[in-house]
Design a protein around this motif. Sequence first.
Motif, PDB file in Angstrom:
ATOM      1  N   CYS A 261       0.814  -1.213   0.000  1.00 35.85           N
ATOM      2  CA  CYS A 261       0.000   0.000   0.000  1.00 35.85           C
ATOM      3  C   CYS A 261       0.848   1.264   0.000  1.00 35.85           C
ATOM      4  O   CYS A 261       2.057   1.226   0.227  1.00 35.85           O
ATOM      5  N   VAL A 262       0.164   2.372  -0.236  1.00 35.59           N
ATOM      6  CA  VAL A 262       0.767   3.700  -0.155  1.00 35.59           C
ATOM      7  C   VAL A 262       0.447   4.284   1.213  1.00 35.59           C
ATOM      8  O   VAL A 262      -0.672   4.146   1.707  1.00 35.59           O
ATOM      9  N   ALA A 263       1.425   4.895   1.865  1.00 32.95           N
ATOM     10  CA  ALA A 263       1.196   5.634   3.111  1.00 32.95           C
ATOM     11  C   ALA A 263       1.985   6.924   3.001  1.00 32.95           C
ATOM     12  O   ALA A 263       3.087   6.936   2.432  1.00 32.95           O
ATOM     13  N   THR A 264       1.435   8.024   3.530  1.00 31.12           N
ATOM     14  CA  THR A 264       2.049   9.323   3.202  1.00 31.12           C
ATOM     15  C   THR A 264       3.287   9.665   4.022  1.00 31.12           C
ATOM     16  O   THR A 264       4.156  10.361   3.557  1.00 31.12           O
ATOM     17  N   ASP A 265       3.369   9.231   5.293  1.00 29.69           N
ATOM     18  CA  ASP A 265       4.368   9.770   6.232  1.00 29.69           C
ATOM     19  C   ASP A 265       4.299  11.292   6.266  1.00 29.69           C
ATOM     20  O   ASP A 265       5.334  11.969   6.397  1.00 29.69           O
ATOM     21  N   HIS A 266       3.089  11.821   6.126  1.00 30.72           N
ATOM     22  CA  HIS A 266       2.831  13.270   6.239  1.00 30.72           C
ATOM     23  C   HIS A 266       3.511  13.799   7.507  1.00 30.72           C
ATOM     24  O   HIS A 266       3.152  13.403   8.608  1.00 30.72           O
ATOM     25  N   ALA A 267       4.504  14.672   7.326  1.00 29.80           N
ATOM     26  CA  ALA A 267       5.336  15.112   8.457  1.00 29.80           C
ATOM     27  C   ALA A 267       5.516  16.626   8.435  1.00 29.80           C
ATOM     28  O   ALA A 267       6.500  17.150   7.917  1.00 29.80           O
ATOM     29  N   PRO A 268       4.552  17.342   9.017  1.00 32.88           N
ATOM     30  CA  PRO A 268       4.618  18.808   9.009  1.00 32.88           C
ATOM     31  C   PRO A 268       5.742  19.315   9.911  1.00 32.88           C
ATOM     32  O   PRO A 268       5.980  18.756  10.985  1.00 32.88           O
ATOM     33  N   HIS A 269       6.423  20.343   9.457  1.00 32.44           N
ATOM     34  CA  HIS A 269       7.455  20.988  10.269  1.00 32.44           C
ATOM     35  C   HIS A 269       7.356  22.505  10.124  1.00 32.44           C
ATOM     36  O   HIS A 269       6.975  23.003   9.061  1.00 32.44           O
ATOM     37  N   ALA A 270       7.762  23.205  11.202  1.00 28.77           N
ATOM     38  CA  ALA A 270       7.733  24.672  11.187  1.00 28.77           C
ATOM     39  C   ALA A 270       8.822  25.205  10.262  1.00 28.77           C
ATOM     40  O   ALA A 270       9.846  24.555  10.049  1.00 28.77           O
ATOM     41  N   GLU A 271       8.565  26.404   9.753  1.00 33.06           N
ATOM     42  CA  GLU A 271       9.523  27.107   8.884  1.00 33.06           C
ATOM     43  C   GLU A 271      10.932  27.100   9.492  1.00 33.06           C
ATOM     44  O   GLU A 271      11.905  26.758   8.820  1.00 33.06           O
ATOM     45  N   GLN A 272      11.008  27.451  10.779  1.00 25.46           N
ATOM     46  CA  GLN A 272      12.349  27.592  11.388  1.00 25.46           C
ATOM     47  C   GLN A 272      13.065  26.260  11.553  1.00 25.46           C
ATOM     48  O   GLN A 272      14.277  26.237  11.711  1.00 25.46           O
ATOM     49  N   ASP A 273      12.314  25.153  11.475  1.00 23.58           N
ATOM     50  CA  ASP A 273      12.960  23.840  11.572  1.00 23.58           C
ATOM     51  C   ASP A 273      13.356  23.299  10.197  1.00 23.58           C
ATOM     52  O   ASP A 273      13.935  22.226  10.078  1.00 23.58           O
ATOM     53  N   LYS A 274      13.024  24.046   9.151  1.00 24.39           N
ATOM     54  CA  LYS A 274      13.293  23.590   7.786  1.00 24.39           C
ATOM     55  C   LYS A 274      14.137  24.569   6.980  1.00 24.39           C
ATOM     56  O   LYS A 274      14.644  24.219   5.906  1.00 24.39           O
ATOM     57  N   CYS A 275      14.299  25.791   7.486  1.00 27.11           N
ATOM     58  CA  CYS A 275      14.947  26.807   6.652  1.00 27.11           C
ATOM     59  C   CYS A 275      16.450  26.863   6.881  1.00 27.11           C
ATOM     60  O   CYS A 275      17.185  27.502   6.148  1.00 27.11           O
TER      61      CYS A 275
END
Length: 393
Positions: A261-275
Motif C-alpha cells: 500500500c501507499v502511506a504518506t508519512d505526512h510530516a509537518p514541520h515549522a519554517e524555522q525547523d526547515k529553513c
Amino acid sequence: EVIDASGQILLPGFVDLHTHLREPGREDTETIESGSAAAALGGYTAVFAMANTNPVADSVVVTDHVWRRGQEVGLVDVYPVGAVTVGLEGKQLAEMGTMAAGVGAVRMFSDDGHCVYDPLLMRRALEYANTLGVLIAQHAEEPRLTVGAIAHEGPTAARLGLAGWPRAAEESIVARDALLARDAGARVHICHASTAGTVELVKWAKAQGISITAEVTPHHLLLDDSRLETYDAVNKVNPPLREASDAAALRQALADGIIDCVATDHAPHAEQDKCCEFAAARPGMLGLETALSIIVQTMVQPGLLDWRGVARVMSEQPAAIVGLDEHGRPLEVGEPANLTLVDPEASWTVRAKELASISNNTPFEDMTFPARVTTTLLRGRVTAREGKAVGGP
Ligand code: DOR
Ligand code: ZN
Ligand code: ZN
C-alpha cells in the motif's frame, strides 16, 4: 442531494496508515483539526496518527484523546497509533493492551521517528501484539548505522559532502524483523520502504509465508537524491530520498503487490525547523494533499496501475492490514459510504500556501500534477469539495 460525478473516477475513501498530526505537543505545525482537513482534501476517510507526539502516545490517555478529538472534528476517522515502548526510545514495552481496550481501540503500534532496535524487545513486542490481535509497524532503521547520517549514502551525498545513510540501515532491520515475525508467528508491517533491497527482502519473506506487509510513500516513488543538489532542506526526510533505480524498483513492487500500500508519512514541520542548514533541519515532508495526484503521475500514467489498482493500494489494502473491514467490502444498498471522487483531467499546481496544513514543507511546490481529488464523503457526508474541507460531526 445529487452529486454530479460525470467524467470522474469513484473510489473507496483512502486510508493512510502513516500520518504525523503533531497533536499533542506541536500544534504550531499541525493539529488534529488542520491535519483532518488536509486528509479530507486528499481523499482520505481514515488516517493513522503516529505516536511520536509530545507527550508520546504511549498511554491510553493520549490515544483516547486523539480518537475523541478526531471524532469531534468529524472530517476523517483519526485512528491513534500507540507507541510500542514507554517513551520513543524506551527499554520497556508500553501497555498495549490498555490502549487497545480504550475508546481509541488502538490497533497499530509503532515507535516511528525511532526504531525498536533491541531484538529481544522487538520479539517480545511481536509476541504481545499477537496475543492482542494488533499490529506492530516498524520504522525500520538500524540507528547505529545512521549516526549523523542525513542523506542516502551514494555518489550524490559523497559529492555534496553530506553524511551518508546506508541501505543496510533499513534492510538489516527488515530482514531481522521478518525473521522475528516468522519465529513469533506474528505479523509485522514495514513503514516507508525506500530501497530496492527492501523490496527483495519483503518478496523473499512473503514467499516463505511470513506475515509481512509494507508501505511506500509517494515521495519515495517520485523523487530521488538528485533533488539534493540545491541543499534545500525541504528534501530532507527519513528514510532519505534514494537513487532513481530505487524509486523505479518501488514503483514496480507496488504494481506487483510486493509492496501492499501507499502511506504518506505526512510530516509537518515549522519554517524555522526547515529553513536552516541541511544538517540541522528536521526530516519530513507534507503528504496528505498531494498523495493521490502523485500516484496518478507515477503509477497510473505509466500503466503500472489501473484505477482498480489505485483503490487497492490507497484504500483496500491499508484497510485490510489494520482490519478496518468496513472498507473494501461490497456496500449494502442505502448504506452510508466512504467515497472519494477524482477528476482525472484536473491538472493542478501545488502551492504550499493553498494547502490546508498549517506547515508549508512540501517538496512538490510549483510542480504540476495530472489529476486531483474533487470530493470526499465520510459515511455519506461530504467532507471535502472543490478544494475546501466542509462540515463537522
Ligand atoms: O521524515 C520523517 N519525519 N520520518 C519519520 O520517520 C518521522 C517523521 C517526523 O516525525 O517528522
Ligand atoms: Zn519513520
Ligand atoms: Zn513517520
